[in-house]
Motif scaffolding. Structure first.
Motif, PDB file in Angstrom:
ATOM      1  N   GLY A 278     -15.200  77.262  13.407  1.00 40.56           N
ATOM      2  CA  GLY A 278     -14.748  75.953  13.862  1.00 40.56           C
ATOM      3  C   GLY A 278     -15.846  75.034  14.341  1.00 40.56           C
ATOM      4  N   ALA A 279     -17.101  75.441  14.265  1.00 35.96           N
ATOM      5  CA  ALA A 279     -18.205  74.602  14.724  1.00 35.96           C
ATOM      6  C   ALA A 279     -18.537  73.551  13.677  1.00 35.96           C
ATOM      7  CB  ALA A 279     -19.431  75.451  15.029  1.00 35.96           C
ATOM      8  N   THR A 280     -18.886  72.367  14.116  1.00 35.00           N
ATOM      9  CA  THR A 280     -19.310  71.308  13.206  1.00 35.00           C
ATOM     10  C   THR A 280     -20.825  71.369  13.010  1.00 35.00           C
ATOM     11  OG1 THR A 280     -19.577  69.729  15.027  1.00 35.00           O
ATOM     12  CG2 THR A 280     -17.418  69.846  13.959  1.00 35.00           C
ATOM     13  N   GLY A 281     -21.292  70.757  11.935  1.00 40.11           N
ATOM     14  CA  GLY A 281     -22.721  70.756  11.652  1.00 40.11           C
ATOM     15  C   GLY A 281     -23.218  72.049  11.064  1.00 40.11           C
ATOM     16  N   SER A 282     -22.354  72.810  10.405  1.00 38.56           N
ATOM     17  CA  SER A 282     -22.719  74.101   9.833  1.00 38.56           C
ATOM     18  C   SER A 282     -22.305  74.153   8.374  1.00 38.56           C
ATOM     19  CB  SER A 282     -22.057  75.243  10.610  1.00 38.56           C
ATOM     20  OG  SER A 282     -22.260  76.483   9.962  1.00 38.56           O
ATOM     21  N   ALA A 283     -23.253  74.546   7.505  1.00 39.71           N
ATOM     22  CA  ALA A 283     -22.971  74.699   6.082  1.00 39.71           C
ATOM     23  C   ALA A 283     -23.750  75.899   5.557  1.00 39.71           C
ATOM     24  CB  ALA A 283     -23.349  73.439   5.296  1.00 39.71           C
ATOM     25  N   ASP A 371     -18.442  64.810  13.172  1.00 37.33           N
ATOM     26  CA  ASP A 371     -17.785  65.785  14.050  1.00 37.33           C
ATOM     27  C   ASP A 371     -16.557  66.385  13.363  1.00 37.33           C
ATOM     28  OD1 ASP A 371     -17.762  67.303  16.349  1.00 37.33           O
ATOM     29  OD2 ASP A 371     -16.426  65.934  17.418  1.00 37.33           O
ATOM     30  N   VAL A 372     -16.735  66.736  12.082  1.00 40.86           N
ATOM     31  CA  VAL A 372     -15.673  67.356  11.290  1.00 40.86           C
ATOM     32  C   VAL A 372     -16.217  68.658  10.731  1.00 40.86           C
ATOM     33  CG1 VAL A 372     -14.160  67.132   9.282  1.00 40.86           C
ATOM     34  CG2 VAL A 372     -14.685  65.122  10.690  1.00 40.86           C
ATOM     35  N   GLU A 373     -15.493  69.746  10.929  1.00 41.30           N
ATOM     36  CA  GLU A 373     -15.988  71.047  10.482  1.00 41.30           C
ATOM     37  C   GLU A 373     -15.804  71.217   8.980  1.00 41.30           C
ATOM     38  OE1 GLU A 373     -13.389  74.598  11.086  1.00 41.30           O
ATOM     39  OE2 GLU A 373     -12.376  73.262  12.492  1.00 41.30           O
ATOM     40  N   ILE A 374     -16.640  72.081   8.418  1.00 37.47           N
ATOM     41  CA  ILE A 374     -16.532  72.474   7.019  1.00 37.47           C
ATOM     42  C   ILE A 374     -15.813  73.815   6.963  1.00 37.47           C
ATOM     43  CG2 ILE A 374     -17.850  73.119   4.964  1.00 37.47           C
ATOM     44  CD1 ILE A 374     -20.043  71.245   5.899  1.00 37.47           C
ATOM     45  N   ALA A 375     -14.965  74.007   5.972  1.00 37.71           N
ATOM     46  CA  ALA A 375     -14.237  75.264   5.838  1.00 37.71           C
ATOM     47  C   ALA A 375     -15.202  76.443   5.826  1.00 37.71           C
ATOM     48  CB  ALA A 375     -13.394  75.254   4.566  1.00 37.71           C
TER      49      ALA A 375
END
Length: 447
Positions: A278-283, A371-375
């Motif tokens: 659920g963290a944002t800024g992660s890919a 501020d939107v998470e990536i699946a």
């Protein structure tokens, strides 16, 4: 080189780095060079290319599969291998561990140490479980004495720990100086090639992270390996930067334990095991390290700047690459980042420099900015051009299979990479042509 003392080096700009060396001249008639000989003792002569008999070099495999991978399949007899790394990172532990296994299964090993006594090495060997392997210890720094020991023993493997401590008495220069290191390495190369002995050489590194001594040192040896890692963490990365008998940019992952270095069979799981849900800024990107696909988490933190100029900081990712991608996002995707500080990191201590990480970096930046998470089951592969296009990358089939193996359900790839291979059915492969299209498919239209 300077004829007089200079406080600051005119080449590198370093202070107090010049070392005085006395040059001794010898008569050209008294130092007549001998013709080069092969390992079998035959004199080398010019011959036509079609008369040369080429055979694939023999390999000696160790018990460490990660080391075999980095070396290109195993140890090549008669090769000179240089291993560099920070102090205390585990170079001596790795070589002592490998030496014990080689002595027990593949021949005679002579371990020459210029930094530790025989009792110190014995204590470490007891801890690693290789004390009864039958290897020979020789705490010595004098090169003529080492050469005499090699001539008497005829070992199959020699370990020199380290090259900066070895000394040629005939040279009037300090131990560890440029001329000493060059002469010692030249002598070791002659021994390896003329007698067919595999020699491992440990090299210290400078503050900048390069191996101490002349750059010629890396040109003379057959293989250059860097042992990397953080001494505050247990994982170590063995990276090949030069290999005359295999591919470069291969890496091996180890974990430092009390009983020595243990292999990490699936490094992708290590790099992703602490990923926060659920963290944002992660890919997640599927990066190729040599012939191995590795999944690495890329993190980005985008915050409004408090000063006039926005700050760009990165760890494990080239700072210029991050600035370039942010400029493309501003121009081609209307993501205003000029007044935002950006902090980027490749987790796990790895260093990523291939073009295929561009798309994942862009996704992490936008995820943090909006501020939107990536699946958590999405992965990204693709190079971004200056016009915003997503360009094709190599080894796409291996990358997709690795993502599917680790449970990822969707992977974004360049659309031009969708042809010429069998797309797996257990993962959704989404082709994109531009960074704007990728943003729309991942985040949807911005509200």
């Amino acid at each position: 080189m300077s004829a007089s003392y200079v406080g600051r080096c005119p080449d590198c700009g370093g202070w107090n780095t010049l070392i005085e060396e006395t040059v001794t001249t010898t008569s050209s008639t008294s130092t007549k060079s001998q013709p080069r000989q092969t390992v079998s003792g035959n004199q080398v002569r010019p011959q036509k290319m079609n008369a040369v008999t080429a055979t694939r070099e023999r390999r000696i495999t160790t018990n460490l599969k990660e080391l075999n991978r980095v070396l290109g399949g195993g140890v090549v007899p008669g090769s000179l291998i240089l291993i560099g790394g920070d102090p205390g990172i585990g170079k001596s532990t790795l070589l002592l561990q490998v030496s014990g296994q080689l002595a027990a299964e593949h021949g005679t090993v002579l371990y020459v140490s210029g930094e530790e006594s025989a009792s110190q090495i014995k204590l470490r060997a007891d801890r690693l479980g290789v004390a009864n392997s039958g290897m020979y210890l020789y705490p010595e720094t004098d090169m003529p004495a080492i050469q005499q020991a090699i001539d008497d023993m005829h070992p199959d493997f020699v370990v020199i720990d380290s090259v900066q401590t070895m000394n040629v008495p005939d040279m009037n220069s300090a131990i560890g100086s440029v001329s000493q290191i060059r002469e010692v390495t030249s002598e070791l190369m002659r021994i390896a090639k003329s007698q067919g002995i595999t020699i491992f050489v440990v090299g210290h590194v400078t503050k900048e992270g390069s191996i101490a001594g002349p750059k010629m040192l890396e040109h003379m040896v057959d293989t250059v390996l860097y042992f990397e890692g953080d001494m505050h963490h247990t994982y170590r990365i063995l990276r090949s930067v030069k290999n005359r008998f295999g591919s470069t940019n291969e890496i091996g992952i180890f974990e430092m334990r009390n009983d020595g270095l243990q292999e990490v069979a699936n490094p992708s799981e290590i790099f992703l095991e602490e990923r926060m849900q659920g963290a944002t800024g992660s890919a997640v990107v599927v990066s190729m390290e040599g012939t191995r696909p590795i999944l690495v988490e890329i993190q980005a933190l985008i915050t409004p700047t408090l000063f006039g100029n926005a700050k760009r900081t990165s760890s494990g990712i080239d700072r210029n690459k991050a600035s370039l991608i942010m400029a493309v996002l501003e121009k081609r995707a209307d993501v205003m980042l000029q007044n935002q500080d950006a902090y980027l990191k490749a987790t796990g201590g790895v260093r990523l420099d291939e073009p295929a990480i561009d798309l994942a970096v862009a996704m992490a930046i936008v995820s943090s900015y909006r501020d939107v998470e990536i699946a958590a089951t999405d992965a990204f592969v693709g190079e971004i051009g200056l016009t915003g296009e997503v360009r094709r990358v190599n080894r796409i089939e291996d990358r997709v299979k690795e993502a599917a193996k680790l449970g990822f359900k969707r992977i974004f790839v360049p659309r031009n990479n969708l042809h010429g291979w069998d797309v797996p059915t257990d993962i959704d492969v989404v082709g994109v042509t531009s960074v704007s299209e990728a943003l729309q498919k991942v985040f949807g239209r911005r509200s």
